[in-house]
Design a protein around this motif. Structure first.
Motif, PDB file in Angstrom:
ATOM      1  N   LYS A 148      85.176  47.421  11.996  1.00 28.27           N
ATOM      2  CA  LYS A 148      84.859  48.530  12.703  1.00 28.27           C
ATOM      3  C   LYS A 148      83.958  48.484  13.549  1.00 28.27           C
ATOM      4  O   LYS A 148      83.777  49.016  14.641  1.00 28.27           O
ATOM      5  CB  LYS A 148      84.609  49.793  11.406  1.00 28.27           C
ATOM      6  N   TYR A 149      82.868  47.679  13.538  1.00 28.08           N
ATOM      7  CA  TYR A 149      81.557  47.324  14.121  1.00 28.08           C
ATOM      8  C   TYR A 149      81.817  46.343  15.091  1.00 28.08           C
ATOM      9  O   TYR A 149      80.956  45.873  15.794  1.00 28.08           O
ATOM     10  CB  TYR A 149      80.448  47.477  13.206  1.00 28.08           C
ATOM     11  N   SER A 150      82.869  45.568  14.911  1.00 24.63           N
ATOM     12  CA  SER A 150      82.741  43.975  15.576  1.00 24.63           C
ATOM     13  C   SER A 150      83.747  44.070  16.989  1.00 24.63           C
ATOM     14  O   SER A 150      83.749  42.873  17.443  1.00 24.63           O
ATOM     15  CB  SER A 150      83.495  43.338  14.455  1.00 24.63           C
ATOM     16  N   THR A 151      84.193  45.143  17.194  1.00 24.33           N
ATOM     17  CA  THR A 151      85.264  44.908  18.185  1.00 24.33           C
ATOM     18  C   THR A 151      84.690  45.957  19.456  1.00 24.33           C
ATOM     19  O   THR A 151      84.109  46.847  18.997  1.00 24.33           O
ATOM     20  CB  THR A 151      86.783  45.171  18.180  1.00 24.33           C
ATOM     21  N   ASP A 188      75.285  37.925  19.574  1.00 26.60           N
ATOM     22  CA  ASP A 188      75.397  37.369  18.229  1.00 26.60           C
ATOM     23  C   ASP A 188      76.296  38.392  17.537  1.00 26.60           C
ATOM     24  O   ASP A 188      77.390  38.567  17.899  1.00 26.60           O
ATOM     25  CB  ASP A 188      74.019  37.349  17.539  1.00 26.60           C
ATOM     26  N   SER A 189      75.888  39.380  16.347  1.00 23.37           N
ATOM     27  CA  SER A 189      77.099  39.882  15.852  1.00 23.37           C
ATOM     28  C   SER A 189      76.663  41.399  15.908  1.00 23.37           C
ATOM     29  O   SER A 189      77.258  42.210  15.082  1.00 23.37           O
ATOM     30  CB  SER A 189      76.906  39.662  14.081  1.00 23.37           C
ATOM     31  N   ASP A 190      75.957  41.794  16.815  1.00 26.34           N
ATOM     32  CA  ASP A 190      75.768  43.098  17.029  1.00 26.34           C
ATOM     33  C   ASP A 190      75.776  43.534  18.606  1.00 26.34           C
ATOM     34  O   ASP A 190      75.866  42.675  19.476  1.00 26.34           O
ATOM     35  CB  ASP A 190      73.968  43.430  16.915  1.00 26.34           C
ATOM     36  N   PHE A 191      76.116  44.936  18.691  1.00 26.27           N
ATOM     37  CA  PHE A 191      76.497  45.317  20.019  1.00 26.27           C
ATOM     38  C   PHE A 191      74.943  46.198  20.514  1.00 26.27           C
ATOM     39  O   PHE A 191      74.356  46.687  19.674  1.00 26.27           O
ATOM     40  CB  PHE A 191      77.469  46.301  20.020  1.00 26.27           C
ATOM     41  N   TYR A 192      74.908  46.087  21.887  1.00 25.50           N
ATOM     42  CA  TYR A 192      73.728  46.611  22.536  1.00 25.50           C
ATOM     43  C   TYR A 192      74.234  47.341  23.474  1.00 25.50           C
ATOM     44  O   TYR A 192      75.203  46.935  24.509  1.00 25.50           O
ATOM     45  CB  TYR A 192      72.898  45.615  22.935  1.00 25.50           C
ATOM     46  N   TYR A 193      73.561  48.429  23.890  1.00 29.90           N
ATOM     47  CA  TYR A 193      73.449  49.398  25.085  1.00 29.90           C
ATOM     48  C   TYR A 193      72.365  49.012  25.889  1.00 29.90           C
ATOM     49  O   TYR A 193      71.331  49.102  25.502  1.00 29.90           O
ATOM     50  CB  TYR A 193      73.416  50.950  24.665  1.00 29.90           C
ATOM     51  N   CYS A 194      72.917  48.459  27.075  1.00 33.60           N
ATOM     52  CA  CYS A 194      71.766  47.849  28.094  1.00 33.60           C
ATOM     53  C   CYS A 194      71.785  48.466  29.216  1.00 33.60           C
ATOM     54  O   CYS A 194      72.783  48.871  29.808  1.00 33.60           O
ATOM     55  CB  CYS A 194      72.277  46.305  28.182  1.00 33.60           C
ATOM     56  N   SER A 195      70.461  49.127  29.667  1.00 28.81           N
ATOM     57  CA  SER A 195      70.207  50.247  30.398  1.00 28.81           C
ATOM     58  C   SER A 195      69.134  49.635  31.611  1.00 28.81           C
ATOM     59  O   SER A 195      68.184  49.201  31.267  1.00 28.81           O
ATOM     60  CB  SER A 195      69.905  51.500  29.966  1.00 28.81           C
ATOM     61  N   THR A 212      65.806  45.383  32.337  1.00 28.73           N
ATOM     62  CA  THR A 212      66.985  46.061  31.489  1.00 28.73           C
ATOM     63  C   THR A 212      66.148  46.345  30.197  1.00 28.73           C
ATOM     64  O   THR A 212      65.529  45.282  29.529  1.00 28.73           O
ATOM     65  CB  THR A 212      68.416  45.030  31.432  1.00 28.73           C
ATOM     66  N   VAL A 213      66.533  47.465  29.568  1.00 29.94           N
ATOM     67  CA  VAL A 213      66.023  47.733  28.297  1.00 29.94           C
ATOM     68  C   VAL A 213      67.494  47.893  27.341  1.00 29.94           C
ATOM     69  O   VAL A 213      68.312  48.563  27.622  1.00 29.94           O
ATOM     70  CB  VAL A 213      65.291  49.120  28.122  1.00 29.94           C
ATOM     71  N   SER A 214      67.230  47.218  26.058  1.00 28.58           N
ATOM     72  CA  SER A 214      68.397  47.020  25.273  1.00 28.58           C
ATOM     73  C   SER A 214      68.059  47.774  24.102  1.00 28.58           C
ATOM     74  O   SER A 214      67.300  47.934  23.494  1.00 28.58           O
ATOM     75  CB  SER A 214      68.828  45.555  24.937  1.00 28.58           C
ATOM     76  N   PHE A 215      69.331  48.611  23.607  1.00 30.09           N
ATOM     77  CA  PHE A 215      69.054  49.474  22.256  1.00 30.09           C
ATOM     78  C   PHE A 215      70.420  48.816  21.565  1.00 30.09           C
ATOM     79  O   PHE A 215      71.661  49.006  21.893  1.00 30.09           O
ATOM     80  CB  PHE A 215      69.534  50.867  22.917  1.00 30.09           C
ATOM     81  N   LYS A 216      69.973  48.707  20.428  1.00 31.27           N
ATOM     82  CA  LYS A 216      70.778  48.172  19.249  1.00 31.27           C
ATOM     83  C   LYS A 216      71.928  49.348  18.683  1.00 31.27           C
ATOM     84  O   LYS A 216      71.406  50.306  18.309  1.00 31.27           O
ATOM     85  CB  LYS A 216      70.184  47.387  18.094  1.00 31.27           C
TER      86      LYS A 216
END
Length: 157
Positions: free
Chosen positions: A22-25, A81-88, A98-102
Motif C-alpha cells: 500500500k505504501y510502496s507504489t 530508499d523505501s520511503d516516499f517524500y514530498y519535496c517542496s 528544497t525541503v523534504s517531508f516524509k
C-alpha cells in the motif's frame, strides 16, 4: 492452542505484505494528478500534478484578479530508499533549497507528510474528498503557537 497461534501468525503474514505494498507504489498518490483550483478574495491558487516514470511533479501558482500570476512552489513526490517524500521548493524561502517531508501516514484517503525539524509547516496533508475535490492543509507550530492553513481545491475541467 498451537492451532490458534499458527492461524494467527499466518493471518499476520498475509496482512503485512498487503499493507507494505500500500505504501510502496506511486498509485497511492494518483488522486492528486491533474489541475486543481481554489478561488480566493485576491484571485485564485492553482496546483497541478503530473506523473513521471518514478515520481509525481507539481507546481503551484497564485493568480491575481488582474491576471498576473506567480510561481509559488515547485513540488515533487518521490521515493528515497523505501520511503516516499514530498519535496517542496517555495519561491523566496529556505535560501532556495528544497525541503523534504516524509510520508508518515496514508489512511482513510488522507496522506500525511512530516518534517518535524522544519520551521513551518511541520506537516503537509492531502485528503481525497472526491474525484473533483481535494483538501490540502499545512500545519505545525509557528512562534510557539499551533497554526493551520487550508486549501480547498476543485478539479479544473
Amino acid at each position: 492452542m498451537k492451532k490458534y497461534l499458527v492461524i494467527f501468525l499466518i493471518g499476520i503474514a498475509f496482512h503485512l505484505p498487503a499493507n507494505a505494498q500500500k505504501y510502496s507504489t506511486l498509485k497511492q498518490f494518483y488522486f492528486m494528478l491533474g489541475n486543481w483550483e481554489m478561488k480566493t478574495a485576491k484571485g485564485k491558487i492553482t496546483e497541478s500534478w503530473t506523473q513521471n516514470k518514478e515520481s509525481l511533479s507539481g507546481k503551484s501558482y497564485r493568480h491575481a484578479l488582474n491576471g498576473d500570476s506567480s510561481l509559488m512552489e515547485t513540488l515533487l513526490i518521490k521515493k528515497i530508499d523505501s520511503d516516499f517524500y514530498y519535496c517542496s521548493n517555495v519561491s523566496g524561502q529556505n535560501n532556495g533549497e528544497t525541503v523534504s517531508f516524509k510520508l508518515i501516514s496514508n489512511e482513510n484517503n488522507i496522506l500525511v507528510f512530516e518534517n518535524a525539524t522544519h520551521d513551518f509547516p511541520q506537516r503537509i496533508v492531502y485528503q481525497n474528498m472526491s474525484k473533483n475535490e481535494l483538501l490540502a492543509w499545512i500545519e505545525g507550530e509557528r512562534n510557539g503557537k499551533k497554526s493551520k492553513s487550508e486549501f480547498r481545491y476543485h478539479r479544473k475541467m
